[in-house]
Design a protein around this motif. Structure first.
Motif, PDB file in Angstrom:
ATOM      1  N   ARG A  82       0.824  -1.203   0.000  1.00  0.00           N
ATOM      2  CA  ARG A  82       0.000   0.000   0.000  1.00  0.00           C
ATOM      3  C   ARG A  82       0.864   1.261   0.000  1.00  0.00           C
ATOM      4  N   GLU A  83       1.927   1.279   0.776  1.00  0.00           N
ATOM      5  CA  GLU A  83       2.822   2.432   0.816  1.00  0.00           C
ATOM      6  C   GLU A  83       3.414   2.710  -0.559  1.00  0.00           C
ATOM      7  N   VAL A  84       3.888   1.656  -1.201  1.00  0.00           N
ATOM      8  CA  VAL A  84       4.511   1.817  -2.518  1.00  0.00           C
ATOM      9  C   VAL A  84       3.483   2.277  -3.544  1.00  0.00           C
ATOM     10  N   ALA A  85       2.267   1.747  -3.450  1.00  0.00           N
ATOM     11  CA  ALA A  85       1.219   2.154  -4.393  1.00  0.00           C
ATOM     12  C   ALA A  85       0.915   3.643  -4.258  1.00  0.00           C
ATOM     13  N   VAL A  86       0.892   4.147  -3.029  1.00  0.00           N
ATOM     14  CA  VAL A  86       0.626   5.577  -2.811  1.00  0.00           C
ATOM     15  C   VAL A  86       1.761   6.426  -3.364  1.00  0.00           C
ATOM     16  N   ILE A  87       2.999   5.999  -3.129  1.00  0.00           N
ATOM     17  CA  ILE A  87       4.166   6.769  -3.595  1.00  0.00           C
ATOM     18  C   ILE A  87       4.191   6.850  -5.116  1.00  0.00           C
ATOM     19  N   THR A  88       3.999   5.712  -5.765  1.00  0.00           N
ATOM     20  CA  THR A  88       4.102   5.678  -7.226  1.00  0.00           C
ATOM     21  C   THR A  88       2.852   6.183  -7.929  1.00  0.00           C
ATOM     22  N   SER A  89       1.825   6.529  -7.186  1.00  0.00           N
ATOM     23  CA  SER A  89       0.615   7.078  -7.811  1.00  0.00           C
ATOM     24  C   SER A  89       0.759   8.560  -8.113  1.00  0.00           C
ATOM     25  N   HIS A  90       1.883   9.156  -7.697  1.00  0.00           N
ATOM     26  CA  HIS A  90       2.156  10.569  -7.972  1.00  0.00           C
ATOM     27  C   HIS A  90       3.511  10.680  -8.665  1.00  0.00           C
ATOM     28  N   PRO A  91       3.687  11.637  -9.542  1.00  0.00           N
ATOM     29  CA  PRO A  91       4.991  11.824 -10.187  1.00  0.00           C
ATOM     30  C   PRO A  91       6.064  12.136  -9.141  1.00  0.00           C
ATOM     31  N   PRO A  92       7.314  11.820  -9.446  1.00  0.00           N
ATOM     32  CA  PRO A  92       8.391  12.185  -8.506  1.00  0.00           C
ATOM     33  C   PRO A  92       8.355  13.679  -8.212  1.00  0.00           C
ATOM     34  N   PRO A  93       8.442  14.073  -6.970  1.00  0.00           N
ATOM     35  CA  PRO A  93       8.297  15.499  -6.623  1.00  0.00           C
ATOM     36  C   PRO A  93       9.427  16.349  -7.184  1.00  0.00           C
ATOM     37  N   ASP A  94       9.051  17.505  -7.698  1.00  0.00           N
ATOM     38  CA  ASP A  94      10.009  18.486  -8.203  1.00  0.00           C
ATOM     39  C   ASP A  94      10.185  19.559  -7.130  1.00  0.00           C
ATOM     40  N   PRO A  95      11.404  19.748  -6.592  1.00  0.00           N
ATOM     41  CA  PRO A  95      11.595  20.716  -5.495  1.00  0.00           C
ATOM     42  C   PRO A  95      11.090  22.111  -5.819  1.00  0.00           C
ATOM     43  N   SER A  96      11.165  22.492  -7.101  1.00  0.00           N
ATOM     44  CA  SER A  96      10.743  23.844  -7.444  1.00  0.00           C
ATOM     45  C   SER A  96       9.242  24.048  -7.272  1.00  0.00           C
ATOM     46  N   THR A  97       8.483  22.962  -7.281  1.00  0.00           N
ATOM     47  CA  THR A  97       7.029  23.091  -7.173  1.00  0.00           C
ATOM     48  C   THR A  97       6.566  23.229  -5.734  1.00  0.00           C
ATOM     49  N   TRP A  98       7.362  22.751  -4.793  1.00  0.00           N
ATOM     50  CA  TRP A  98       6.924  22.859  -3.397  1.00  0.00           C
ATOM     51  C   TRP A  98       7.780  23.801  -2.563  1.00  0.00           C
ATOM     52  N   ILE A  99       8.996  24.090  -3.016  1.00  0.00           N
ATOM     53  CA  ILE A  99       9.817  25.061  -2.280  1.00  0.00           C
ATOM     54  C   ILE A  99       9.382  26.479  -2.643  1.00  0.00           C
ATOM     55  N   HIS A 100       9.398  26.796  -3.937  1.00  0.00           N
ATOM     56  CA  HIS A 100       9.021  28.132  -4.395  1.00  0.00           C
ATOM     57  C   HIS A 100       7.515  28.145  -4.672  1.00  0.00           C
ATOM     58  N   SER A 101       6.787  28.055  -3.607  1.00  0.00           N
ATOM     59  CA  SER A 101       5.333  28.015  -3.685  1.00  0.00           C
ATOM     60  C   SER A 101       4.753  29.138  -2.828  1.00  0.00           C
ATOM     61  N   PRO A 102       3.674  29.773  -3.276  1.00  0.00           N
ATOM     62  CA  PRO A 102       3.065  30.832  -2.447  1.00  0.00           C
ATOM     63  C   PRO A 102       2.493  30.308  -1.136  1.00  0.00           C
ATOM     64  N   LYS A 103       2.310  29.009  -1.047  1.00  0.00           N
ATOM     65  CA  LYS A 103       1.798  28.432   0.191  1.00  0.00           C
ATOM     66  C   LYS A 103       2.908  28.079   1.181  1.00  0.00           C
ATOM     67  N   ASN A 104       4.155  28.188   0.728  1.00  0.00           N
ATOM     68  CA  ASN A 104       5.289  27.863   1.591  1.00  0.00           C
ATOM     69  C   ASN A 104       5.703  29.098   2.375  1.00  0.00           C
ATOM     70  N   HIS A 105       5.475  29.073   3.663  1.00  0.00           N
ATOM     71  CA  HIS A 105       5.868  30.171   4.555  1.00  0.00           C
ATOM     72  C   HIS A 105       6.999  29.674   5.455  1.00  0.00           C
ATOM     73  N   PRO A 106       8.262  29.962   5.107  1.00  0.00           N
ATOM     74  CA  PRO A 106       9.399  29.449   5.875  1.00  0.00           C
ATOM     75  C   PRO A 106       9.368  29.789   7.356  1.00  0.00           C
ATOM     76  N   PHE A 107       8.737  30.917   7.715  1.00  0.00           N
ATOM     77  CA  PHE A 107       8.698  31.309   9.119  1.00  0.00           C
ATOM     78  C   PHE A 107       7.393  30.915   9.804  1.00  0.00           C
ATOM     79  N   GLY A 108       6.557  30.145   9.096  1.00  0.00           N
ATOM     80  CA  GLY A 108       5.315  29.689   9.686  1.00  0.00           C
ATOM     81  C   GLY A 108       4.345  30.834   9.917  1.00  0.00           C
ATOM     82  N   SER A 109       3.636  30.757  11.018  1.00  0.00           N
ATOM     83  CA  SER A 109       2.615  31.764  11.323  1.00  0.00           C
ATOM     84  C   SER A 109       3.207  33.067  11.855  1.00  0.00           C
TER      85      SER A 109
END
Length: 388
Positions: free
Chosen positions: A322-349
């Motif tokens: 089940r773990e492997v099925a969940v992992i491979t059901s999504h493309p390999p993550p691209d750091p640029s899509t989750w690091i440089h994201s408007p939802k990413n707040h490095p300092f939190g709240s």
């Protein structure tokens, strides 16, 4: 809150295995006490010192037997955890560390990861002496692979040379429905010799790792990590074989059974003089305790079967799959899509600045913000600010 009532639980206990033995000892004790108290056979009495002499020996033997059995059980659990870690690491290295995001590349990765999952599932069947390529939870993963019929290490080699030897050896042990089905399919193939499917799969996985290295599809440390994971998986398999093929010595087990029964059968003669009719109850309770410990040691000695107290290998395999099925059901993550994201707040709240806005600021301003919103400012921030 739901509370389990252990007093009335029978499934998973050894009561079903030992009740008839306890009943036999109780009837035997009842006969001895009756003859002594009613028929006047007073010679059916032994001095109480015999209990202490034999009891010490039996206690030491039972303690060693139980500890040895539980050590095997616990070692099997630790090895399975180690193998799970390596499968997760191998999956991560293949899915993310290997280059290529086209459909063909993803198919290659998924196929290799399926073999890693199949390695775990095949190990489960292998430890249960189920040598079937077409197992329900295995055929979808390896049905496209050739069948090499690698000799098994869980059976004596001379027992793998003919259909008659294989049949005789398998029928000596408890025949579960799954094992019967496995044997029937085994005899129908052109390969009647029990096979080591996990070892076969390790060859295909190593071939894929070599393919990755030859085509420079991954960095050296990724290839090294995959190779180390595969080697550790094979090492776990070999350790499983050691547990399965190295039971408690027969001479020790037989002698322990003799001592326990000698102790229980001698108890009535030693207790009847002082406890009279209460001897029946005391001997029954004592035999229940001793035979229970003896049966527990015997049951957990091989933790890979279908007994209630064996390791839940089926559940372990389902979790990994089940773990492997969940992992491979999504493309390999691209750091640029989750690091440089408007939802990413490095300092939190503590600060509303997102990663995109922060990346557009000067280095001195970024370092100043790091120092401002850090719980414990680090000296490297001050050094960078001064250098700028």
């Amino acid at each position: 809150m739901m509370i389990k009532c252990w007093w009335f639980r029978f499934r998973g206990t050894v009561i079903i295995n030992i009740w008839w033995q306890v009943a036999m000892v109780t009837l035997y004790t009842s006969a001895i006490v009756t003859l002594n108290r009613i028929a006047g056979w007073e010679w059916l009495q032994f001095p109480m010192s015999l209990i202490q002499i034999i009891g010490v020996v039996v206690g030491l033997l039972l303690a060693f037997r139980t500890n040895s059995a539980y050590d095997r059980y616990w070692e099997g659990r630790k090895l399975w955890s180690t193998m799970t870690v390596q499968v997760r690491s191998l999956t991560r290295s293949i899915w993310i560390g290997v280059k290529g995001r086209e459909s063909k590349d993803l198919v290659e990765k998924k196929s290799a990861i399926n073999l890693a999952v199949a390695f775990v599932t095949a190990t489960k069947h292998y430890l249960r002496e189920e040598y079937d390529y077409d197992s329900e939870d295995l055929v979808s993963l390896i049905g496209h692979l050739p069948r090499l019929s690698t000799p098994s290490s869980t059976l004596p080699l001379d027992a793998q040379t003919s259909n008659e030897n294989v049949t005789a050896l398998v029928t000596q042990s408890e025949m579960t429905p799954a094992r019967k089905k496995s044997l029937e399919k085994l005899m129908a193939y052109d390969f009647p010799v029990p096979t080591n499917i996990p070892i076969e799969l390790s060859h295909y996985l190593l071939a894929y790792i070599s393919y990755i290295q030859d085509n420079k599809l991954a960095e050296g440390f990724i290839v090294s990590s995959m190779s180390n994971s595969l080697n550790t998986m094979v090492d776990c398999l070999t350790s499983f074989e050691r547990i399965l093929r190295t039971p408690i010595p027969l001479a020790y087990s037989v002698h322990l059974h003799h001592c326990v029964w000698l102790y229980m059968l001698s108890l009535p003669y030693q207790l009847v003089q002082n406890l009279h009719w209460w001897s029946i109850l005391i001997v029954a309770l004592g035999s229940f305790c001793l035979l229970g410990i003896l049966s527990i040691g015997w049951e957990i000695e091989n933790p890979f079967g279908y007994d209630d107290n064996d390791l839940p290998l089926d559940d372990f395999c389902k979790v990994i799959r089940r773990e492997v099925a969940v992992i491979t059901s999504h493309p390999p993550p691209d750091p640029s899509t989750w690091i440089h994201s408007p939802k990413n707040h490095p300092f939190g709240s503590r600060c509303d600045i997102n990663a995109i806005e922060l990346g557009e600021k000067p280095v001195t301003e970024v370092c100043r913000l790091f120092q401002k919103y850090s719980d414990s400012p680090h000296t490297w921030v001050n050094i960078n600010v001064n250098n700028k």
